[in-house]
Design an enzyme around this catalytic site. Structure first.
Site, mmCIF file in Angstrom:
data_model
loop_
_atom_site.group_PDB
_atom_site.id
_atom_site.type_symbol
_atom_site.label_atom_id
_atom_site.label_comp_id
_atom_site.label_asym_id
_atom_site.label_seq_id
_atom_site.Cartn_x
_atom_site.Cartn_y
_atom_site.Cartn_z
ATOM 1 N N CYS A 106 -0.985 0.479 -7.220
ATOM 2 C CA CYS A 106 -0.820 1.341 -6.194
ATOM 3 C C CYS A 106 -0.284 -0.223 -5.060
ATOM 4 O O CYS A 106 0.308 -0.754 -4.074
ATOM 5 C CB CYS A 106 -1.895 1.826 -5.138
ATOM 6 S SG CYS A 106 -1.689 3.838 -6.658
ATOM 7 N N CYS A 134 -6.337 1.911 -7.734
ATOM 8 C CA CYS A 134 -5.621 2.356 -7.887
ATOM 9 C C CYS A 134 -4.325 0.692 -8.284
ATOM 10 O O CYS A 134 -3.729 0.762 -7.304
ATOM 11 C CB CYS A 134 -4.272 3.064 -7.349
ATOM 12 S SG CYS A 134 -2.936 3.178 -8.033
#
Length: 106
Positions: free
Chosen positions: A32, A29
């Protein structure tokens, strides 16, 4: 920042007293990973008032689904075991995350 998993999430977050911040992230991700330095900075700054944790949803899919985590990144605040606020995907900016933290850091 405390790393939690499917075995430690309940005692560290759901059964914790007070305010717990959870950074729900996943392998691969990119947003993230981009937010992580900011979140770690907030953890250092506010750790005396809020417990900071992070959960890798890639390794805990059922737990993530049980917490209604359907997209990443998700930054959530739990108060006495109940999720009271969260920022999801595009709303999870460093500025909005810090604003959310400040609402509970008292």
């Amino acid at each position: 920042m405390l790393v939690v998993d499917k075995d430690t999430f309940e005692p560290e977050v759901l059964k914790a007293e007070g305010i717990v911040f959870v950074d729900f992230f996943g392998d691969g991700c990119v947003p993230c990973q981009a937010l992580l330095p900011h979140v770690e900075k907030f953890a250092e700054e506010y750790s005396d008032k809020i417990k900071f944790t992070k959960l890798n949803t890639t390794k805990a899919r059922r737990l993530a689904i049980s917490q209604k985590i359907l997209g990443l990144p998700v930054m959530a605040i739990y108060k006495n075991g109940e999720k009271v606020e969260e920022l999801v995907k595009d709303d999870a900016t460093p500025e909005k995350i810090e604003e959310m933290i400040k609402r509970y850091a008292f």
